[in-house]
Scaffold this active site. Structure first.
Site, PDB file in Angstrom:
ATOM      1  N   ASN A 107      54.133  64.103  67.308  1.00 39.48           N
ATOM      2  CA  ASN A 107      53.027  63.125  66.436  1.00 39.48           C
ATOM      3  C   ASN A 107      52.205  61.986  67.611  1.00 39.48           C
ATOM      4  O   ASN A 107      53.304  61.893  69.209  1.00 39.48           O
ATOM      5  CB  ASN A 107      53.415  62.257  65.375  1.00 39.48           C
ATOM      6  N   HIS A 109      50.949  58.059  68.032  1.00 39.44           N
ATOM      7  CA  HIS A 109      51.316  57.236  67.188  1.00 39.44           C
ATOM      8  C   HIS A 109      50.223  55.817  68.025  1.00 39.44           C
ATOM      9  O   HIS A 109      50.672  55.616  69.225  1.00 39.44           O
ATOM     10  CB  HIS A 109      52.290  56.640  66.749  1.00 39.44           C
ATOM     11  N   SER A 136      52.097  56.696  71.826  1.00 36.90           N
ATOM     12  CA  SER A 136      52.660  57.200  72.285  1.00 36.90           C
ATOM     13  C   SER A 136      52.818  58.639  71.930  1.00 36.90           C
ATOM     14  O   SER A 136      52.201  58.995  70.704  1.00 36.90           O
ATOM     15  CB  SER A 136      54.155  56.674  71.772  1.00 36.90           C
ATOM     16  N   ASP A 145      58.368  57.967  62.364  1.00 40.54           N
ATOM     17  CA  ASP A 145      57.450  57.058  63.302  1.00 40.54           C
ATOM     18  C   ASP A 145      58.847  56.658  64.431  1.00 40.54           C
ATOM     19  O   ASP A 145      58.305  55.313  65.481  1.00 40.54           O
ATOM     20  CB  ASP A 145      56.493  55.888  63.478  1.00 40.54           C
TER      21      ASP A 145
HETATM   22  C1  GAR Z   1      44.376  57.895  66.057  1.00 42.62           C
HETATM   23  O1  GAR Z   1      44.145  56.832  66.398  1.00 42.62           O
HETATM   24  C2  GAR Z   1      46.267  58.667  65.578  1.00 42.62           C
HETATM   25  O2  GAR Z   1      46.382  57.392  66.631  1.00 42.62           O
HETATM   26  C3  GAR Z   1      46.618  56.908  64.608  1.00 42.62           C
HETATM   27  O3  GAR Z   1      45.415  57.766  63.764  1.00 42.62           O
HETATM   28  C4  GAR Z   1      44.282  58.257  64.727  1.00 42.62           C
HETATM   29  C5  GAR Z   1      43.577  59.023  64.080  1.00 42.62           C
HETATM   30  O4  GAR Z   1      42.224  59.240  64.359  1.00 42.62           O
HETATM   31  N1  GAR Z   1      47.982  58.017  63.972  1.00 42.62           N
HETATM   32  C6  GAR Z   1      48.421  57.596  63.234  1.00 42.62           C
HETATM   33  O5  GAR Z   1      48.414  55.619  62.939  1.00 42.62           O
HETATM   34  C7  GAR Z   1      49.911  58.199  62.134  1.00 42.62           C
HETATM   35  N2  GAR Z   1      50.658  57.038  61.687  1.00 42.62           N
HETATM   36  P1  GAR Z   1      41.503  60.749  64.502  1.00 42.62           P
HETATM   37  O6  GAR Z   1      41.471  61.412  63.362  1.00 42.62           O
HETATM   38  O7  GAR Z   1      40.628  59.967  64.993  1.00 42.62           O
HETATM   39  O8  GAR Z   1      42.417  61.610  65.807  1.00 42.62           O
END
Ligand code: GAR
Length: 210
Positions: A107, A109, A136, A145
């Site tokens: 994942n 994060h 991360s 997480d």
């Molecule tokens: C990213 O910033 C990722 O790190 C976060 O969602 C966004 C997705 O953007 N993930 C989380 O918050 C997981 N809990 P994307 O759809 O443009 O890749």
């Protein structure tokens, strides 16, 4: 080549970074399917545009988390992946799901874990007056997480940063580190062993040499 299934819920900018790495032959494998729990996720279009199977699996159509994850497991297993990469997949996974793919789940994060698990990481880092923030890549375990970290990127928080500018800076780093972590994993250099990450950083010879 090793097979990757990517799970998304939205924009899919991290998915795009993985697709781009694959197109430069730098992913170490092939994205064989993208699955979204939201039918209107823009990332599904990114997948289709790249010629990758795009599957919408809306969670509203299932009566429980277990039922949804059961359906998700079936879709994923059809594609026989070596790795399942969560890229902005905004759903909590059941223990059954995590156990099924244990050691093969990464994942990304938007924080320097273990700091700021959960949501609204950028706003919370700003509210705390933190000087550093980041992203991360970690292995997924049953603790939300909480799985061991594989790779992090740090950004400095500037006095004039807002939630929007900070998010933009962090996401730019996410797009750098996620393809690298996926490649390391697919090359067998990054592994989850027990509760810990092992990383073999022996430099590899250029392709074609021994
Ligand atoms: C990213 O910033 C990722 O790190 C976060 O969602 C966004 C997705 O953007 N993930 C989380 O918050 C997981 N809990 P994307 O759809 O443009 O890749």
């Amino acid at each position: 080549p090793p097979r990757v299934v990517v799970l998304i819920s939205g924009n899919g900018s991290n998915l795009q970074a993985l697709i781009d790495a694959q197109s430069y032959d730098e992913l170490g494998g092939e994205i064989v399917a993208v699955v979204s729990n939201k039918a209107d996720a823009y990332g599904l279009k990114r997948a289709r545009d790249a010629g990758i199977e795009a599957v919408a699996l809306p969670h509203q159509e299932y009566e429980s988390r277990e039922a949804y994850d059961g359906a998700l497991i079936k879709v994923i297993e059809r594609h026989e992946p070596d790795l399942i990469a969560l890229a902005g997949f905004m759903r909590i996974l059941t223990p059954i799901f995590v156990q099924r793919f244990f050691g093969r789940l990464l994942n990304i994060h938007p924080s320097l874990l273990p700091a700021y698990q959960g949501l609204n990481t950028h706003a919370r880092a700003l509210a705390d007056g933190a000087r550093e923030h980041g992203a991360s890549v970690h292995f997924v375990t049953e603790e939300l997480d909480g799985g061991p970290v594989a790779l992090q990127a740090v950004v400095n928080i500037a006095a004039d940063d807002t939630e929007a500018t900070l998010k933009e800076k962090v996401q730019a780093r996410e797009h750098l580190i996620y393809p690298i972590a996926v490649r390391w994993f697919l090359e067998g250099r990054l592994q989850l062993v027990g509760d810990d990450v092992t990383f073999d950083d022996t430099p590899l010879p250029p392709t074609g040499l021994r």
